[in-house]
Enzyme design. Structure first.
Site, PDB file in Angstrom:
ATOM      1  CG  MET A 128      37.720 -38.998 119.886  1.00  0.00           C
ATOM      2  SD  MET A 128      38.078 -38.120 121.430  1.00  0.00           S
ATOM      3  CE  MET A 128      39.705 -37.430 121.064  1.00  0.00           C
ATOM      4  CB  THR A 129      38.087 -34.894 114.723  1.00  0.00           C
ATOM      5  OG1 THR A 129      38.775 -34.514 115.901  1.00  0.00           O
ATOM      6  CG2 THR A 129      37.698 -33.657 113.942  1.00  0.00           C
ATOM      7  CD  GLU A 245      44.204 -36.037 123.003  1.00  0.00           C
ATOM      8  OE1 GLU A 245      44.062 -35.378 121.951  1.00  0.00           O
ATOM      9  OE2 GLU A 245      43.356 -36.842 123.423  1.00  0.00           O
ATOM     10  CD  GLN A 282      68.645  -2.078 123.688  1.00  0.00           C
ATOM     11  OE1 GLN A 282      67.887  -1.360 123.063  1.00  0.00           O
ATOM     12  NE2 GLN A 282      69.290  -1.678 124.784  1.00  0.00           N
ATOM     13  CG  LEU A 340      65.700 -13.040 116.044  1.00  0.00           C
ATOM     14  CD1 LEU A 340      66.016 -13.589 117.418  1.00  0.00           C
ATOM     15  CD2 LEU A 340      66.194 -11.594 115.921  1.00  0.00           C
ATOM     16  CG  HIS A 341      67.083 -18.387 111.395  1.00  0.00           C
ATOM     17  ND1 HIS A 341      66.688 -18.507 112.706  1.00  0.00           N
ATOM     18  CD2 HIS A 341      67.936 -19.427 111.164  1.00  0.00           C
ATOM     19  CE1 HIS A 341      67.246 -19.572 113.238  1.00  0.00           C
ATOM     20  NE2 HIS A 341      68.022 -20.149 112.329  1.00  0.00           N
ATOM     21  CB  THR A 368      40.950 -24.619 119.879  1.00  0.00           C
ATOM     22  OG1 THR A 368      39.785 -24.266 120.655  1.00  0.00           O
ATOM     23  CG2 THR A 368      40.516 -25.399 118.650  1.00  0.00           C
ATOM     24  CD  GLU A 370      40.847 -19.964 120.221  1.00  0.00           C
ATOM     25  OE1 GLU A 370      41.615 -19.075 119.818  1.00  0.00           O
ATOM     26  OE2 GLU A 370      40.999 -21.178 119.912  1.00  0.00           O
TER      27      GLU A 370
END
Length: 384
Positions: A128-129, A245, A282, A340-341, A368, A370
């Site tokens: 399509m794109t 989709e 924490q 956090l890694h 998208t 949006e």
């Protein structure tokens, strides 16, 4: 949290998929990422084990099972091993292209195309794109002009998933430029079609094993018998199948986010800083609590949407909600998980790094974030 979504049949199917992933995907995934292509044989093996071709009726060699929960199982198992490129390749055929082949084909077309798709011998794509037309489908410029028993296609498509390997490409083209939205039709372009060529395999920041390509049509001679659905009904056919989709994208995003959270939780439990596990700080604990809550709430909505799809009751708006929320959540989980890694999160040997790169496109394709918000807000402001 107990989901209560799956039955014993789904659990049995999961065991089959898990063995398939362990045996066929995990040992080869790095090779596919490096060669920028998943081996075609994987489709054949998956078909033999009933993992793809699920929705194809048994008379054409498929599983005859339309319950989308089985697709969710496949997505979850592939996500657990960070095989996003494989997941996207399979999903393009099973969730995006397959409904067109099932719903819009004549009996003659079904017998020509469905057995190959069910057997994993044929790989499909949907085009399509275009370079100048993404979410705006009415802006497409590819044309199709009748020439006796054929149509001559001219134009270009880009960002086409499975574009290099596809044997059957569903192409949207203008058959009546003066008819506006009613002048677009769909065609199935087969691999050896004269005038059909593939451009370069596009280099992406993630999903390296997934073949994304440019496609070109220069007086491509497509048999009139390859018209898919109604002449001039292409845009309607596309819009009718976009909710499925978009839900599939949401499902894959949720599965990927869940996997990324699991890797992060395991890491911070084991990794120590200042004499204690990182998980006990924490900031880490609160981040984990926030993500766990968002994942559970998101999963509940997607589970409801899956059941609605099975009952043919999924709305355009709910599909849009699921798509934008889950894909944005996937990125938040991957981003915070990478943080956090620490420094290890930036290393590609850790799955969280791949998840960070592979997941970025999810909020772009299929419409998208949006565009999804536009769909939802339009219904709120001007309800039908």
């Amino acid at each position: 949290m107990e989901r209560g979504l799956y039955t014993r049949d789904h659990d049995a199917f999961r065991a089959t998929v898990r063995k398939f992933v362990e045996r066929e995907v995990t040992p080869n995934h790095q090779k596919w990422e490096e060669q920028r292509l998943v081996d075609r044989e994987l489709w054949r093996v998956a078909a033999r084990q009933g993992i793809i071709g699920l929705a194809v009726p048994e008379e054409y060699g498929g599983g005859g099972e339309s319950d989308i929960r089985f697709r969710a199982v496949v997505m979850e198992e592939l996500a657990s091993t960070s095989a996003a490129s494989v997941q996207l390749g399979f999903s393009l055929t099973e969730d995006i292209a397959m409904p067109y082949f099932l719903d819009l084909t004549s009996e003659e077309q079904k017998r020509r195309w469905l057995p190959g798709l069910a057997a994993g011998e044929s790989i499909s794509a949907i085009a399509m794109t275009e370079p100048d037309a993404g979410s705006d489908l009415q802006g497409m410029r590819t044309t199709a002009v009748r020439d006796g028993d054929h149509w001559l296609l001219n134009g270009a498509k880009t960002f086409i998933t499975n574009g290099i390997q596809a044997d059957l490409v569903i192409v949207a083209a203008r058959t009546d430029p003066a008819a506006g939205s009613r002048g677009i039709s769909l065609f199935v372009v087969e691999r050896d079609t004269p005038g059909f060529s593939r451009g370069r395999k596009l280099e992406k920041i993630g999903l390296h094993g997934q073949d994304t390509a440019e496609l070109f049509f220069r007086d491509a001679r497509v048999p009139a018998a390859n018209l898919l659905g109604e002449l001039g009904g292409g845009l309607r056919h596309l819009l009718q199948r976009l909710p499925r989709e978009r839900l599939a994208i949401a499902m894959s995003a949720q599965a990927a986010a869940e996997a990324a959270f699991g890797w992060t939780l395991e890491y911070v439990r084991q990794r120590k800083a200042f004499g204690r596990p990182v998980a006990e700080f924490q900031n880490t604990a609160f981040t984990l609590a926030e993500l766990r809550t968002e994942l559970d709430v998101s999963q509940a909505f997607i589970d409801r949407a899956m059941l609605a799809l099975n009952a043919n009751q999924l709305t355009v708006e709910d599909a849009a909600k699921a798509k934008w929320w889950a894909t944005e959540l996937q990125q938040r989980v991957a981003d915070r998980g990478l943080q956090l890694h620490g420094g290890y999160g930036y290393m590609l040997e850790y799955p969280i790094a791949r998840a960070f790169l592979d997941g970025r496109v999810q909020s772009i394709y299929g419409g998208t974030t949006e565009i999804m918000k536009e769909i939802i807000s339009r219904q709120l402001i001007t309800p039908s």
